[in-house]
Design a protein around this motif. Sequence first.
Motif, mmCIF file in Angstrom:
data_model
loop_
_atom_site.group_PDB
_atom_site.id
_atom_site.type_symbol
_atom_site.label_atom_id
_atom_site.label_comp_id
_atom_site.label_asym_id
_atom_site.label_seq_id
_atom_site.Cartn_x
_atom_site.Cartn_y
_atom_site.Cartn_z
ATOM 1 N N ILE A 162 23.617 27.870 -2.420
ATOM 2 C CA ILE A 162 24.072 29.252 -2.210
ATOM 3 C C ILE A 162 22.924 30.096 -1.671
ATOM 4 O O ILE A 162 23.101 30.887 -0.731
ATOM 5 N N TYR A 163 21.744 29.916 -2.257
ATOM 6 C CA TYR A 163 20.574 30.672 -1.815
ATOM 7 C C TYR A 163 20.248 30.374 -0.346
ATOM 8 O O TYR A 163 20.012 31.291 0.449
ATOM 9 N N ILE A 164 20.232 29.097 0.015
ATOM 10 C CA ILE A 164 19.929 28.696 1.399
ATOM 11 C C ILE A 164 20.943 29.303 2.369
ATOM 12 O O ILE A 164 20.575 29.808 3.433
ATOM 13 N N LEU A 165 22.223 29.280 2.000
ATOM 14 C CA LEU A 165 23.273 29.856 2.849
ATOM 15 C C LEU A 165 23.086 31.367 3.028
ATOM 16 O O LEU A 165 23.204 31.885 4.138
ATOM 17 N N ILE A 166 22.793 32.057 1.916
ATOM 18 C CA ILE A 166 22.592 33.515 1.989
ATOM 19 C C ILE A 166 21.367 33.845 2.838
ATOM 20 O O ILE A 166 21.384 34.779 3.649
ATOM 21 N N MET A 167 20.295 33.064 2.675
ATOM 22 C CA MET A 167 19.082 33.283 3.467
ATOM 23 C C MET A 167 19.370 33.074 4.960
ATOM 24 O O MET A 167 18.943 33.872 5.801
ATOM 25 N N ALA A 168 20.123 32.035 5.283
ATOM 26 C CA ALA A 168 20.476 31.765 6.681
ATOM 27 C C ALA A 168 21.299 32.917 7.258
ATOM 28 O O ALA A 168 21.049 33.381 8.385
ATOM 29 N N ILE A 169 22.265 33.403 6.487
ATOM 30 C CA ILE A 169 23.109 34.525 6.925
ATOM 31 C C ILE A 169 22.261 35.785 7.108
ATOM 32 O O ILE A 169 22.456 36.543 8.063
ATOM 33 N N ALA A 170 21.296 35.994 6.210
ATOM 34 C CA ALA A 170 20.416 37.169 6.296
ATOM 35 C C ALA A 170 19.581 37.152 7.570
ATOM 36 O O ALA A 170 19.240 38.209 8.109
ATOM 37 N N ILE A 171 19.267 35.964 8.066
ATOM 38 C CA ILE A 171 18.498 35.848 9.307
ATOM 39 C C ILE A 171 19.391 36.114 10.521
ATOM 40 O O ILE A 171 18.996 36.789 11.463
ATOM 41 N N VAL A 172 20.620 35.602 10.461
ATOM 42 C CA VAL A 172 21.549 35.740 11.596
ATOM 43 C C VAL A 172 22.065 37.167 11.726
ATOM 44 O O VAL A 172 22.154 37.713 12.824
ATOM 45 N N VAL A 224 13.481 39.656 2.787
ATOM 46 C CA VAL A 224 12.290 39.690 1.914
ATOM 47 C C VAL A 224 12.663 39.688 0.425
ATOM 48 O O VAL A 224 12.093 38.915 -0.352
ATOM 49 N N PRO A 225 13.637 40.526 -0.034
ATOM 50 C CA PRO A 225 14.014 40.450 -1.453
ATOM 51 C C PRO A 225 14.560 39.078 -1.851
ATOM 52 O O PRO A 225 14.373 38.638 -2.985
ATOM 53 N N LEU A 226 15.209 38.409 -0.903
ATOM 54 C CA LEU A 226 15.709 37.048 -1.171
ATOM 55 C C LEU A 226 14.543 36.101 -1.429
ATOM 56 O O LEU A 226 14.564 35.330 -2.390
ATOM 57 N N ALA A 227 13.543 36.150 -0.556
ATOM 58 C CA ALA A 227 12.376 35.284 -0.721
ATOM 59 C C ALA A 227 11.657 35.575 -2.036
ATOM 60 O O ALA A 227 11.236 34.654 -2.746
ATOM 61 N N ALA A 228 11.534 36.856 -2.369
ATOM 62 C CA ALA A 228 10.893 37.233 -3.635
ATOM 63 C C ALA A 228 11.687 36.713 -4.829
ATOM 64 O O ALA A 228 11.122 36.189 -5.793
ATOM 65 N N ALA A 229 13.016 36.826 -4.755
ATOM 66 C CA ALA A 229 13.880 36.351 -5.852
ATOM 67 C C ALA A 229 13.813 34.842 -6.006
ATOM 68 O O ALA A 229 13.946 34.317 -7.120
ATOM 69 N N SER A 230 13.585 34.121 -4.909
ATOM 70 C CA SER A 230 13.542 32.652 -4.979
ATOM 71 C C SER A 230 12.367 32.164 -5.828
ATOM 72 O O SER A 230 12.446 31.117 -6.477
ATOM 73 N N GLY A 231 11.268 32.922 -5.808
ATOM 74 C CA GLY A 231 10.120 32.555 -6.643
ATOM 75 C C GLY A 231 10.447 32.649 -8.121
ATOM 76 O O GLY A 231 9.967 31.850 -8.936
#
Length: 195
Positions: A23-33, A40-47
Amino acid sequence: FNLNDVESVKETISSYGIISPIIYILIMAIAIVISPIPSVPLAAASGILFGLTFGIIYSLIGAEIGAIISFYISRAFGRKLVEKILHKHIIFCDAYMEKHIAYFVFFSRLLPIFHFDIISYGAGLTNISLKKFALSTFFGMIPMTFLFVYYGKTIFYGNLFGIIISMLLIVAAFLVPMFILQIYKKREKHLGGME
């Protein structure tokens, strides 16, 4: 689900349990597109969610998938559609040699002042190959991905030393690539003068 709020992102993604990395990977991909969605908040949350190592891995995978999708959309449908998607005029010269475009993509990933999505869409309008674009993107975004994931992890756990280090590293992330770029420009100028 507020993508600007790290805590909200963390709670929403963790609610998916075992499939939360997907789910995280999909949301990150959508955030880029999709341009307005912040990554950035996604990357921070992943940590916080996955720890430093897996946070970096999942963020890199998601961002790389998103960048490649953006690249393909641009290449398949052209400038007019891309400018409608981004609501911006893209000035991206396709007259440069492929290696110079690859260098530009790489350095733009190192410097967070460049919009990730605009670079991906813009590169699709040039003669750069998918392979060179993908490699330049992947290796270029590793330092900033590490910093944002590490920052999220240290902020959440309240490690003062870690927070200070991460802030210093973020400042360095702005300065070091600019220094490298200056060296590269001087080298190109020197080699150009020898021809």
